[in-house]
Scaffold this active site. Structure first.
Site, PDB file in Angstrom:
ATOM      1  N   ARG B 285      15.988  13.318  -6.021  1.00  0.00           N
ATOM      2  CA  ARG B 285      14.978  14.278  -5.552  1.00  0.00           C
ATOM      3  C   ARG B 285      13.546  13.805  -5.751  1.00  0.00           C
ATOM      4  NH1 ARG B 285      18.463  18.277  -7.909  1.00  0.00           N
ATOM      5  NH2 ARG B 285      19.951  18.910  -6.317  1.00  0.00           N
ATOM      6  N   LYS B 307       3.733   9.675   5.002  1.00  0.00           N
ATOM      7  CA  LYS B 307       4.835   9.762   5.967  1.00  0.00           C
ATOM      8  C   LYS B 307       5.866   8.671   5.661  1.00  0.00           C
ATOM      9  CE  LYS B 307       2.760  11.936   9.983  1.00  0.00           C
ATOM     10  NZ  LYS B 307       2.510  11.834  11.432  1.00  0.00           N
ATOM     11  N   GLU B 349      -5.132   0.014  15.575  1.00  0.00           N
ATOM     12  CA  GLU B 349      -5.325   1.249  14.793  1.00  0.00           C
ATOM     13  C   GLU B 349      -6.780   1.375  14.336  1.00  0.00           C
ATOM     14  OE1 GLU B 349      -3.013   3.567  14.544  1.00  0.00           O
ATOM     15  OE2 GLU B 349      -1.142   2.501  14.949  1.00  0.00           O
ATOM     16  N   LYS B 391      -8.862   7.835   7.223  1.00  0.00           N
ATOM     17  CA  LYS B 391      -7.512   8.393   7.159  1.00  0.00           C
ATOM     18  C   LYS B 391      -7.378   9.335   5.962  1.00  0.00           C
ATOM     19  CE  LYS B 391      -2.762   8.125   7.803  1.00  0.00           C
ATOM     20  NZ  LYS B 391      -1.642   7.422   8.401  1.00  0.00           N
ATOM     21  N   GLU B 401       0.270  17.875   9.035  1.00  0.00           N
ATOM     22  CA  GLU B 401       0.040  17.719  10.462  1.00  0.00           C
ATOM     23  C   GLU B 401       0.182  19.021  11.235  1.00  0.00           C
ATOM     24  OE1 GLU B 401       1.556  14.052  11.987  1.00  0.00           O
ATOM     25  OE2 GLU B 401       1.432  14.775  14.032  1.00  0.00           O
ATOM     26  N   ARG B 405      -4.696  16.227  11.518  1.00  0.00           N
ATOM     27  CA  ARG B 405      -3.917  15.006  11.345  1.00  0.00           C
ATOM     28  C   ARG B 405      -3.314  14.536  12.675  1.00  0.00           C
ATOM     29  NH1 ARG B 405       0.020  13.212   6.307  1.00  0.00           N
ATOM     30  NH2 ARG B 405       0.484  11.165   7.133  1.00  0.00           N
ATOM     31  N   ASN B 409      -2.650  10.588  16.105  1.00  0.00           N
ATOM     32  CA  ASN B 409      -1.681  10.189  17.125  1.00  0.00           C
ATOM     33  C   ASN B 409      -2.345   9.811  18.434  1.00  0.00           C
ATOM     34  OD1 ASN B 409       0.818  10.514  15.700  1.00  0.00           O
ATOM     35  ND2 ASN B 409       0.298  12.683  15.643  1.00  0.00           N
ATOM     36  N   HIS B 412      -0.671   7.523  20.734  1.00  0.00           N
ATOM     37  CA  HIS B 412       0.684   7.326  20.227  1.00  0.00           C
ATOM     38  C   HIS B 412       1.765   8.035  21.042  1.00  0.00           C
ATOM     39  CE1 HIS B 412      -1.376   5.461  16.966  1.00  0.00           C
ATOM     40  NE2 HIS B 412      -0.277   5.241  16.292  1.00  0.00           N
ATOM     41  N   HIS B 416       4.758   5.631  21.613  1.00  0.00           N
ATOM     42  CA  HIS B 416       6.135   5.830  21.141  1.00  0.00           C
ATOM     43  C   HIS B 416       7.127   5.765  22.295  1.00  0.00           C
ATOM     44  CE1 HIS B 416       4.644   7.902  17.246  1.00  0.00           C
ATOM     45  NE2 HIS B 416       4.802   6.611  17.084  1.00  0.00           N
ATOM     46  N   HIS B 429       4.082  -2.430  17.580  1.00  0.00           N
ATOM     47  CA  HIS B 429       3.574  -1.055  17.562  1.00  0.00           C
ATOM     48  C   HIS B 429       2.094  -1.026  17.966  1.00  0.00           C
ATOM     49  CE1 HIS B 429       2.980   3.095  16.441  1.00  0.00           C
ATOM     50  NE2 HIS B 429       2.066   2.750  15.562  1.00  0.00           N
TER      51      HIS B 429
END
Lengths: 525, 525
Positions: B285, B307, B349, B391, B401, B405, B409, B412, B416, B429
């Site tokens: 956990r 993330k 980025e 960031k 998000e 946030r 993206n 993105h 993606h 990427h």
């Protein structure tokens, strides 16, 4: 603000906690807050700082707590002697739990730690009783009555939600807070309790094959709400807590184009809650989650507090997250469908709450055990609500188990090791916990922490429920199993009692005491 | 408290943010707070409530922000005209960024939204300049100078930690807050930056085979600290982000009797951070986690914000958690070991941060691109610190998000989908993000949100870095890929600019505009 006053032993904490649950209000016990803030037990504060030192701390806490908006407060027996506290009480609804002198003495008799009983308890009783009567807005006869009954009467009076047969217990965790709803037939009203779910389009009800037929009521509710609802079946019991089943669930979600706004409902016992809760916490970095527990164990324990878990070959629950649901809906009507042995196993966790937090629960349990094992709706609803309130309080204090949440592992250090040993395959979790609590009682006794009476009460409660209390187990095999215990910190630690209702975590035990404990576990009835 | 004042275009926000990062202090832009609280852009507040309405809001925010203990505040250009704010400034260190009238006009020329420029800007400039000079404790020439250089000069003056060659940027998330440490050779000093780790006995450094030889420095540090440290190797690149690798890592941890107090260090690019970060968040956990990113992409983006992610056959990053590390250590010396194309992909980025938050970064980038692609330590350290600060600010505002946030993206949604299409196997990427930003620029242009100049600036920045800007792709295949996008909410939504540095999330686009966008993506250079 509702303030409970009365002599020690009147049941202020027990009644207060149940009442708060019924009214959906926060509960606070000023003695507990004073103890938590000082890190000392009340009797030690009296010893170190005298009564005036304690009163000063109590005044500060009472002022703060009574100054909050809504809530239920249990005040220490002597708090009404403080003029500053009395001033605050004028703005509260004061409930006096009236208990006779003999009954009060009988109830506190076992607890030698009460510092005010040293001098002349009768004189103290008479003097305080007058003050209680003067302050009270409501006086309740608390002799020979069940705390549930008293709390229900008070809830009716204060017009709480408890009156429509539903108890709502709040787990307070900031923006992750949620309700545990307890009642008869509450799943038929599921939509009343569901969160808002912005942008949700789909709902996935994860359940076991044998519960599939019972899911239609829930599907109807979800469909009425405009969700595309479907059932996903996972293997029975612990077998669903594997990474293979988790992978299948991920694939099922992906194939059905689930998104992070969609809902996962777990419907079943602790295992399906653990496994599908884990999936909800990890698919798309977290989806809304609702638990609908159907077993006593899951209703009183597993579904509350956000623990999710998957087993590895190397050990139980080694993988998991802390992920809070949006709501937990405990419908006690499902308990009638549970095998009697499963109910019995769940009772072990109820007994655990009694020992770590609320000894009066043990008396009610021993008295009502037949009705409970027969899944009587009224009795089970009351027991589930009481246990849920205790667990909610502990989780609210300590979500990530760095403090008091560890108390919930009472008996579990032994239990997890027993469950792990192959010889014990087939042992139910609750049965292992029963044996584990017995072991914890022996160990605390061996270490001189508790007296014979507390050990006997373990035997009395466990045997009333028909739970096992013995095991043939050797220390080396336990030690091997403990190596992987999540709570292992440079050596295994235990949660042990230092008195009834007074657990302590992180206790180390010498090997000799453990050997004696296992010997007693093998031989004593 | 350090307060930056100066005329519009002086660079208060950009310099203030870098300075705050260098000093390890919180940063605040009063205009941004006013906009966030009202949910309106500054120009719209002027339109709706007039200048006096805006000043009222500004006064309230400035009083609150300047009243906090430590920090760096960028004030609006006209704030110094408010006597209440001036009173607060007497207790702050006031830095005046002095920029000439022509230079200021050149810088703000592109931004027609500045409400105060409507009347007589020259008179306004002269009037305010006097006030700035009177208030200033420090005056800095801000003409023709790089924001990094100005911030470094100020950091030296205010005696910050930035002076020993290490920038520490704070990600502020309550009890989950942590530092991003940026510098040259910082891994050799790892123990300075590690958290306390009570009860940890072991450390697991998860890395790729090709980085294995570089891990010894880190192992030395961990061993010095008394940890039993070992390296665990996972497959290269995205291949490590599979549930099979995750299962292997769980088994490896269990076999080595890892406990929840032990440490996981990820050492490599974004993929190893995603995969081993996921394992750290779910084993027992949650275990303490440290990221040591070695690629530009991971240092400026992936390692910050918590993330974690694993891929399913059905899609990238479908499984994951939000789990914050205890510290992120960005040693820019590793960037010299990266292939040039990998660095180039990371620059995508950086360009993203320029468009969504700090257009001045684009100018520095275009100027310094050769040094950056040659992994010049000084240039890369400055760029990484600047991007990390942006960031960190966004993540601090919105961990899960639900708000800003999503701006991260930018580009993105297209990227993606492009990565998902088989035809694009092998696309990095960053390269996909470059194409995605170009697509986002075309789409915003088609929707009349941005003018030709902003589209051209996309081309200029991306081509300076040598990044791809075209793709042969059809709408139906993109639409299929979008169905599983985590941000999908009853239809696909985009992050698009409404001006330079002004992103908006959740924008829907008619099919016709998407078709036009893809046509331009296929044909325009």
């Amino acid at each position: 603000m509702i303030a409970l006053v009365g002599f020690m032993g009147a049941g202020k904490t027990t009644v207060g906690r149940i009442l708060a649950a019924k009214l959906g209000l926060p509960f606070c016990d000023t003695d507990a807050v004073v103890a938590a803030r000082t890190g000392m037990e009340i009797r030690d504060i009296f010893r170190a700082r005298g009564e005036s030192g304690f009163r000063e701390l109590e005044r500060e806490v009472a002022a703060e707590v009574l100054g909050r908006g809504e809530g239920v407060v249990a005040l220490g027996g002597g708090a009404v002697g403080d003029p500053a506290i009395v001033t605050h009480l004028h703005e509260a609804e004061v409930v006096y739990l009236d208990v006779g002198y003999d009954e009060a003495m009988r109830r506190v008799g076992a607890d030698k730690g009460r510092p005010m009983l040293a001098d002349d308890p009768r004189a103290l009783f008479d003097q305080r009783t007058g003050t209680y009567r003067n302050l009270a807005d409501v006086t309740v006869d608390a002799n020979d009555r069940d705390p549930d009954e008293i709390a229900s009467e008070l809830a009716l009076r204060f017009g709480g939600r408890g009156t429509n047969g539903v108890d709502r217990i709040r787990v307070r965790l900031g923006d992750r807070s949620y309700d545990v709803v307890v009642g008869v037939g509450v799943v038929a009203r599921l939509n009343e309790f569901l969160p808002e779910l912005p942008n949700a389009e789909k709902a996935f009800v994860v359940t076991h094959p044998n519960l599939r037929p019972y899911a239609s009521e829930m599907l109807d509710q979800l469909t009425t709400r405009g969700l595309d609802a479907r059932v996903v079946v996972v293997p029975d019991g612990e077998r669903c807590k594997s990474l293979d089943v988790v992978t299948d669930l991920y694939d099922e979600l992906a194939q059905n184009q689930a998104h992070r706004h969609d809902l996962i409902v777990t419907f079943g016992g602790g295992a399906v809650g653990d496994c599908a809760g884990y999936v909800a916490s990890t698919y798309a970095r977290g989806m809304p989650l609702v638990h609908v527990p159907t077993t006593l164990l899951a209703q009183v324990d597993a579904s509350i507090g956000g623990k999710t878990a998957v087993n590895l070959t190397a050990g139980k629950n080694l993988v998991g997250t802390i992920y809070q649901p949006s709501v937990v809906v405990c419908d006690v009507t499902y308990l009638a469908t549970c095998p009697r042995d499963e109910l019995r196993a769940g009772v072990a966790e109820v007994i655990k709450y009694g020992f770590i937090s609320d000894p009066s629960l043990l008396r009610s349990l021993i008295r009502d055990i037949d009705a409970l094992l027969a899944a009587d709706a009224k009795v089970t609803a009351a027991v589930v609500a009481r246990c849920a309130a205790i667990k909610a309080e502990i989780v609210s204090l300590d979500e990530r188990e760095t403090g008091p949440r560890a108390y919930l592992n009472y008996g579990h250090t032994f239990a997890h090791a027993l469950e792990k040993l192959h010889a014990f395959a087939g042992l139910r979790h609750g049965e292992a916990v029963a044996i584990g609590m017995m072991a914890a009682a022996y160990l605390a006794h061996e270490l001189g922490r508790i007296d014979d009476g507390v050990v006997d009460l373990h035997r009395e409660a466990l045997s009333a429920a028909g739970l096992p209390m013995t095991a043939l187990v050797e220390l080396p095999e336990l030690e091997e199993a403990w190596q992987l215990d999540k709570k292992y910190k440079k050596g295994v630690r235990f949660v042990l009692l230092s008195a009834l209702g007074r657990p302590e975590a992180g206790v180390e035990a010498p090997r000799q005491a453990l050997l004696r404990t296992l010997e007693r576990l093998r031989s004593e009835p």
